[in-house]
Enzyme design. Structure first.
Site, PDB file in Angstrom:
ATOM      1  N   HIS A   1     -21.656   2.563  12.483  1.00 17.42           N
ATOM      2  CA  HIS A   1     -21.233   2.726  13.874  1.00 17.42           C
ATOM      3  C   HIS A   1     -21.417   1.446  14.682  1.00 17.42           C
ATOM      4  O   HIS A   1     -22.126   0.518  14.297  1.00 17.42           O
ATOM      5  CB  HIS A   1     -21.995   3.889  14.524  1.00 17.42           C
ATOM      6  CG  HIS A   1     -23.476   3.678  14.676  1.00 17.42           C
ATOM      7  ND1 HIS A   1     -24.038   3.068  15.781  1.00 17.42           N
ATOM      8  CD2 HIS A   1     -24.508   4.025  13.875  1.00 17.42           C
ATOM      9  CE1 HIS A   1     -25.347   3.054  15.658  1.00 17.42           C
ATOM     10  NE2 HIS A   1     -25.673   3.616  14.506  1.00 17.42           N
TER      11      HIS A   1
ATOM     12  N   CYS B   1     -29.101   4.773  10.143  1.00 20.80           N
ATOM     13  CA  CYS B   1     -27.664   4.496  10.104  1.00 20.80           C
ATOM     14  C   CYS B   1     -27.407   2.986  10.124  1.00 20.80           C
ATOM     15  O   CYS B   1     -28.290   2.187  10.435  1.00 20.80           O
ATOM     16  CB  CYS B   1     -26.961   5.168  11.275  1.00 20.80           C
ATOM     17  SG  CYS B   1     -26.827   6.953  11.091  1.00 20.80           S
TER      18      CYS B   1
END
Length: 521
Positions: A413, A432
């Site tokens: 992301h 992440c």
């Protein structure tokens, strides 16, 4: 006459009885020895207990197997695991058909053990490091045995290791490192800058020569040639390539052949775990390199810096492979419960208006006013709410995320925290993978399905609405962790073992019987 004539019929009966008796002994010993191994037992049963190794004309099979087992160390495998000396001793000592039957099964087991190890690794990764979630592509043992029986033995055994260019380069590097006892005296300085002179500069020069970054030289000063060599070395180590031999650079320069050899042996094991079809187009996220790359038909076509999970045990990014299916533009951040209860709930118990940019949501998806909640009455276990951050430029996920749905809730992301990409070691996230150039990453992915990837992406972005955009051809994603890997030019690159995983793997390989080459450094 001196004696009675021998009845030919009786002689044939005796011979037949002898052969049948011997055959029965071989069959019985094979059946007993293979009884606890379904694949081996079924193979022998289905081939009517024909010998694989101990029959006439099977010397080539035996020779090929024993040679491969003896050379297993070339692949960084535990040679002692295969009991080569014991197999040879048992072959010399075999006298009965029972002995030969038992030995036939032992050699079959050795073949299948070696085939598994050299194809897909000597270790089970998740048992060594919990965060390695790879699904190792272990081959079917019966299929391996059938393929061997139907093939030239030498050709079959040579076909087992990974066929990647990286694996071949790692093998060559392993051999080269084993030939070196050291790379000369270490650089005895905390840091060195261009223009410096003195004994430490000579050590730096000689170290760069030994590492093949600098041709033989008699220069006694930190000149332009040394600076250029230092830059090349820094690039290969994942350091800032400024040509200044700072503390981090000198630390890497002073690592000897033995330590590099450990990294290479672990990388070979990792390459065996990844002995899969990675996809003609795939995304390669090497956690130790802090990058995410798009690879098309073996060529890197896009690279961006990344931030990975923090060093804390509960935040480290896992290793696994999956498939990217879609992008989310203007994403909502659905905050994981672990973050909600461990980080934000204590803050809101002290101050109900803390982290006010986040919404508290009930189980029906409705935003609940902070004033209506007595945060102090809940524990991490009983807190009945979830938390979300609506789409915005300040959203923790930035303006786009790249989804490959998985049980670990890991994805790639954007991020509003751009300054972190200037760090050399970029381990700061909750697990992440944050991307430095997420828009360009999205354009590169969407270019496979539209002539105007920028226009398509921007149209969704400008709407401000959360939008899913499917990839017409899903793309495999591999989150890996290599501290040694060849570059596109073939030169070996090394990275720091930021999570300590490679150290754990090497310890496990050593415990399994892997031995370093004769030379130390």
């Amino acid at each position: 006459m001196c004696g009675a004539a021998v009845n030919p019929g009786v002689a044939q009966i005796k011979v037949a009885f002898s052969i049948e008796k011997e055959t029965s002994a071989f069959r019985q010993s094979v059946a007993a020895a293979a009884a606890n191994d379904k694949a081996i037992a079924e193979f022998y049963h289905d081939s009517d207990y024909a010998p694989i190794w101990m029959g006439q004309g099977q010397e080539a099979r035996r020779s090929a197997l024993l040679a491969a087992l003896s050379d297993a160390g070339v692949h960084g495998l535990p040679v002692a695991r295969y009991d080569v000396a014991e197999l040879i001793a048992a072959a010399k000592a075999a006298r009965t058909e029972g002995d030969r039957g038992r030995l036939d099964v032992r050699m079959t087991r050795a073949l299948l053990d070696y085939a598994r190890d050299v194809q897909t690794g000597a270790l089970v990764p998740g048992k060594v490091v919990n965060e390695i979630k790879l699904e190792v592509p272990v081959r079917d043992r019966r299929a391996n045995l059938e393929a061997f029986a139907a093939s030239d033995p030498v050709a079959f055994l040579k076909s087992l290791p990974p066929r990647t260019q990286a694996y071949a380069q790692l093998m060559r590097t392993k051999f080269e490192l084993e030939q070196r006892s050291d790379w000369g005296p270490q650089v005895a300085a905390k840091s060195l800058k261009p223009g410096a002179t003195g004994p430490a500069v000579l050590q730096l020069r000689d170290r760069l020569v030994a590492l093949n970054y600098l041709p033989r030289s008699v220069t006694a000063s930190y000149d332009a040639a040394i600076q250029k060599a230092v830059q090349a070395f820094q690039t290969d180590m994942g350091l800032e390539a400024n040509g200044v031999a700072n503390a981090a650079t000198i630390k890497q320069l002073n690592i000897g052949p033995q330590e590099r050899l450990k990294s290479v042996i672990v990388a070979m094991e990792r390459e065996r775990w990844m002995n899969i079809d990675r996809g003609p187009r795939h995304i390669w996220v090497n956690l130790t390199d802090f990058t995410a790359r798009i690879v098309d038909h073996g060529r890197v076509t896009f690279t961006t810096r990344s931030v990975i999970g923090a060093l804390n045990a509960d935040r480290q990014s896992p290793e696994f492979s999956d498939t990217m299916e879609y992008l989310v533009i203007n994403p909502t951040w659905n905050i994981p419960r672990s973050i909600t209860t461990k980080e934000y709930l204590p803050m809101m118990q002290r101050n109900p208006n803390a982290v006010g940019h986040l919404n508290v949501v009930d189980n029906r998806g409705r935003v609940v006013p902070r004033s209506a909640i007595n945060f102090a009455s809940y524990s991490a276990r009983t807190f009945p709410y979830s938390m979300k951050q609506p789409p915005s430029s300040s959203n923790a996920l930035g303006l786009v995320k790249f989804m490959f749905p998985n049980v670990y809730n890991i994805y790639l992301h954007d991020t509003p925290s751009k300054s972190l990409f200037n760090r050399e070691v970029r381990a700061f996230s909750h697990g992440c993978i944050r991307l430095s150039d997420p828009f360009d990453f999205a354009y590169a992915l969407l270019a496979a399905q539209t002539d105007d990837p920028v226009g398509l992406f921007q149209s969704y972005l400008k709407s401000g609405r959360e939008t899913n955009v499917s990839l017409e051809v899903p793309v495999p994603v591999h989150l890996v962790y290599y501290t040694a890997y060849p570059s596109a030019s073939g030169r070996m690159e090394y990275r720091r073992d930021v999570y300590g995983r490679d150290a754990a793997i090497f310890r496990a390989l050593t415990d399994a019987g892997v031995v370093l080459g004769a030379h130390q450094g």
